[in-house]
Enzyme design. Structure first.
Site, PDB file in Angstrom:
ATOM      1  N   SER A 154       0.709  -1.045  -0.036  1.00 21.73           N
ATOM      2  CA  SER A 154       0.098  -0.123  -0.082  1.00 21.73           C
ATOM      3  C   SER A 154       0.948   1.314   0.195  1.00 21.73           C
ATOM      4  O   SER A 154       2.176   1.171   0.634  1.00 21.73           O
ATOM      5  CB  SER A 154      -0.917   0.095   1.391  1.00 21.73           C
ATOM      6  OG  SER A 154      -1.554   1.253   1.268  1.00 21.73           O
ATOM      7  N   TYR A 167      -1.839  -0.672  10.194  1.00 19.31           N
ATOM      8  CA  TYR A 167      -2.005  -0.982   8.415  1.00 19.31           C
ATOM      9  C   TYR A 167      -0.882  -0.731   7.958  1.00 19.31           C
ATOM     10  O   TYR A 167      -0.347  -1.343   7.261  1.00 19.31           O
ATOM     11  CB  TYR A 167      -3.389  -0.302   8.085  1.00 19.31           C
ATOM     12  CG  TYR A 167      -3.589  -0.702   6.564  1.00 19.31           C
ATOM     13  CD1 TYR A 167      -4.317  -1.938   6.449  1.00 19.31           C
ATOM     14  CD2 TYR A 167      -3.348   0.010   5.538  1.00 19.31           C
ATOM     15  CE1 TYR A 167      -4.414  -2.347   5.025  1.00 19.31           C
ATOM     16  CE2 TYR A 167      -3.488  -0.035   4.172  1.00 19.31           C
ATOM     17  CZ  TYR A 167      -3.869  -1.408   3.869  1.00 19.31           C
ATOM     18  OH  TYR A 167      -4.124  -1.458   2.890  1.00 19.31           O
TER      19      TYR A 167
HETATM   20  P1  NAP Z   1     -11.025  -6.694   1.123  1.00 17.29           P
HETATM   21  O1  NAP Z   1     -12.242  -6.686   0.094  1.00 17.29           O
HETATM   22  O2  NAP Z   1     -11.648  -6.275   2.537  1.00 17.29           O
HETATM   23  O3  NAP Z   1     -10.759  -8.185   1.098  1.00 17.29           O
HETATM   24  C1  NAP Z   1      -9.901  -8.593   2.036  1.00 17.29           C
HETATM   25  C2  NAP Z   1      -9.791 -10.253   2.059  1.00 17.29           C
HETATM   26  O4  NAP Z   1      -8.895 -10.430   3.181  1.00 17.29           O
HETATM   27  C3  NAP Z   1     -10.988 -10.917   2.279  1.00 17.29           C
HETATM   28  O5  NAP Z   1     -11.291 -11.785   1.365  1.00 17.29           O
HETATM   29  C4  NAP Z   1     -10.934 -11.304   3.869  1.00 17.29           C
HETATM   30  O6  NAP Z   1     -11.380 -12.697   4.178  1.00 17.29           O
HETATM   31  C5  NAP Z   1      -9.466 -11.413   3.875  1.00 17.29           C
HETATM   32  N1  NAP Z   1      -9.229 -11.413   5.532  1.00 17.29           N
HETATM   33  C6  NAP Z   1      -9.342 -10.549   6.309  1.00 17.29           C
HETATM   34  N2  NAP Z   1      -9.067 -10.774   7.472  1.00 17.29           N
HETATM   35  C7  NAP Z   1      -8.897 -12.427   7.432  1.00 17.29           C
HETATM   36  C8  NAP Z   1      -8.443 -13.241   8.279  1.00 17.29           C
HETATM   37  N3  NAP Z   1      -8.412 -13.070   9.593  1.00 17.29           N
HETATM   38  N4  NAP Z   1      -7.924 -14.421   7.884  1.00 17.29           N
HETATM   39  C9  NAP Z   1      -7.948 -14.773   6.520  1.00 17.29           C
HETATM   40  N5  NAP Z   1      -8.415 -13.779   5.549  1.00 17.29           N
HETATM   41  C10 NAP Z   1      -8.602 -12.791   6.102  1.00 17.29           C
HETATM   42  O7  NAP Z   1      -9.868  -5.779   0.678  1.00 17.29           O
HETATM   43  P2  NAP Z   1      -9.074  -5.575  -0.766  1.00 17.29           P
HETATM   44  O8  NAP Z   1      -9.427  -4.178  -0.800  1.00 17.29           O
HETATM   45  O9  NAP Z   1      -9.503  -6.380  -1.834  1.00 17.29           O
HETATM   46  O10 NAP Z   1      -7.665  -5.513  -0.269  1.00 17.29           O
HETATM   47  C11 NAP Z   1      -6.850  -6.546  -0.796  1.00 17.29           C
HETATM   48  C12 NAP Z   1      -5.213  -6.323  -0.434  1.00 17.29           C
HETATM   49  O11 NAP Z   1      -5.043  -5.219  -1.203  1.00 17.29           O
HETATM   50  C13 NAP Z   1      -5.262  -5.975   0.892  1.00 17.29           C
HETATM   51  O12 NAP Z   1      -3.933  -6.629   1.336  1.00 17.29           O
HETATM   52  C14 NAP Z   1      -5.304  -4.422   1.009  1.00 17.29           C
HETATM   53  O13 NAP Z   1      -4.115  -3.977   2.196  1.00 17.29           O
HETATM   54  C15 NAP Z   1      -4.443  -4.090  -0.188  1.00 17.29           C
HETATM   55  N6  NAP Z   1      -4.919  -2.931  -0.824  1.00 17.29           N
HETATM   56  C16 NAP Z   1      -6.112  -2.587  -1.038  1.00 17.29           C
HETATM   57  C17 NAP Z   1      -6.522  -1.227  -1.384  1.00 17.29           C
HETATM   58  C18 NAP Z   1      -7.739  -0.746  -1.952  1.00 17.29           C
HETATM   59  O14 NAP Z   1      -7.923   0.239  -2.109  1.00 17.29           O
HETATM   60  N7  NAP Z   1      -8.869  -1.690  -1.786  1.00 17.29           N
HETATM   61  C19 NAP Z   1      -5.518  -0.328  -1.553  1.00 17.29           C
HETATM   62  C20 NAP Z   1      -4.022  -0.435  -1.304  1.00 17.29           C
HETATM   63  C21 NAP Z   1      -3.810  -1.800  -0.879  1.00 17.29           C
HETATM   64  P3  NAP Z   1     -13.228 -12.818   4.227  1.00 17.29           P
HETATM   65  O15 NAP Z   1     -13.758 -12.187   2.777  1.00 17.29           O
HETATM   66  O16 NAP Z   1     -13.177 -14.275   3.770  1.00 17.29           O
HETATM   67  O17 NAP Z   1     -13.459 -12.250   5.213  1.00 17.29           O
END
Ligand code: NAP
Length: 257
Positions: A154, A167
């Site tokens: 990130s 985070y």
């Molecule tokens: P998201 O929609 O919230 O998805 C996060 C995923 O992580 C979900 O599938 C969730 O599982 C899983 N997770 C959370 N807690 C967990 C646990 N205790 N054990 C196992 N799995 C767990 O987030 P996203 O936006 O797709 O993010 C994906 C990655 O991109 C992350 O590393 C995030 O930091 C990074 N990122 C995202 C953005 C953005 O703008 N979206 C920007 C920069 C970086 P469940 O669904 O099964 O609960």
């Protein structure tokens, strides 16, 4: 400029790729995209219901190409990761890709008031899971002729930003793990290791981080898949130990990518 990559449909044929946090958001988009390009995917996530729904979705069009493994990283211990690796070892000759994608957002608060529970939970889910999983799966990755590991980063894991607390700090740790593994594996294997900042992406995490934002203004997870696909492709073999970003991704200039 948006990175475009026209991948052949069989780009990932005979590849086995594990994705964490595959039940939702970016991980879910990776799962569908990789299967659409011929891969077999092993999907880890916390919610069994979400994983089962995704299993049904993929199985209906690509039978036999998906394995799901519900696992809550908050409570998982080293033995759980070892048992998973041993079980995969029985089923697959090697692992060709590992996408460390699962993460928790936690509180946004000054360090002075940051909740201890969130600190511990984020270290466990965002960092410790990536360590344990990498450790358990390096033997299977090194068996592949051309494996990839992608750590999800990130912008707040590259430059510290007020109120992003654990985070951002866990993302700094993930960058450190990426660099260390990349250095260790550079000359001893064909495993290529990089981190990728997806940038603002229309997911639940983004909504939680920016509740007042109009989601329609944020790129979808599907729209950033060309970068993920490229990184899994043979063309990306020269990228190693790099902190990459989806925005402005340009593989010909790694420092810009
Ligand atoms: P998201 O929609 O919230 O998805 C996060 C995923 O992580 C979900 O599938 C969730 O599982 C899983 N997770 C959370 N807690 C967990 C646990 N205790 N054990 C196992 N799995 C767990 O987030 P996203 O936006 O797709 O993010 C994906 C990655 O991109 C992350 O590393 C995030 O930091 C990074 N990122 C995202 C953005 C953005 O703008 N979206 C920007 C920069 C970086 P469940 O669904 O099964 O609960």
């Amino acid at each position: 400029m948006t990175f475009e990559y026209s991948a052949p449909e069989n780009l990932l044929e005979n590849k086995t790729i594990m994705i964490t946090g595959a039940g939702d958001g970016i991980g879910k988009a990776c799962a569908q995209c990789f299967v659409d390009h011929g891969a077999t995917v092993i999907l880890l996530s916390r919610s069994q219901d979400k994983l089962e729904a995704l299993y049904d979705q993929i199985e209906s069009t690509h039978p036999g190409k998906v394995i799901i493994h519900p696992m809550d990283f908050k409570i998982a211990v080293a033995q759980d990761y070892k048992a998973l690796a041993e079980s995969l070892n029985q089923q697959f000759p090697c692992l060709d890709g590992l996408i460390h994608n699962a993460a928790l957002l936690g509180a946004r608060s000054p360090i002075e008031f940051y909740p201890e529970q969130d600190w511990n939970d984020l270290m466990q889910v965002n960092v410790n899971s990536a360590f344990h999983l990498s450790k358990a799966l390096i033997p299977a990755l090194t068996q592949s002729e051309d494996a990839r590991v992608i750590f999800t980063s990130s912008s707040v894991g590259r430059v510290g930003k007020a109120y992003w607390g654990a985070y951002g700090i866990t993302k700094f740790a993930v960058e450190g793990l990426m660099q260390t593994m990349a250095d260790e594996l550079a000359n001893t294997s064909s495993v290529r290791v990089n981190s990728l900042n997806p940038g603002g992406t229309r997911t639940q995490m983004r909504k939680d981080a920016y509740p007042a934002e109009d989601p329609a203004t944020v790129p979808t997870a599907d729209s950033i898949m060309p970068v993920y696909l490229y990184l899994m492709s043979p063309e990306a073999k020269s990228l190693h130990g790099q902190a990459l970003s989806v925005r402005g991704f340009d593989p010909s200039e790694p420092e810009k990518a």
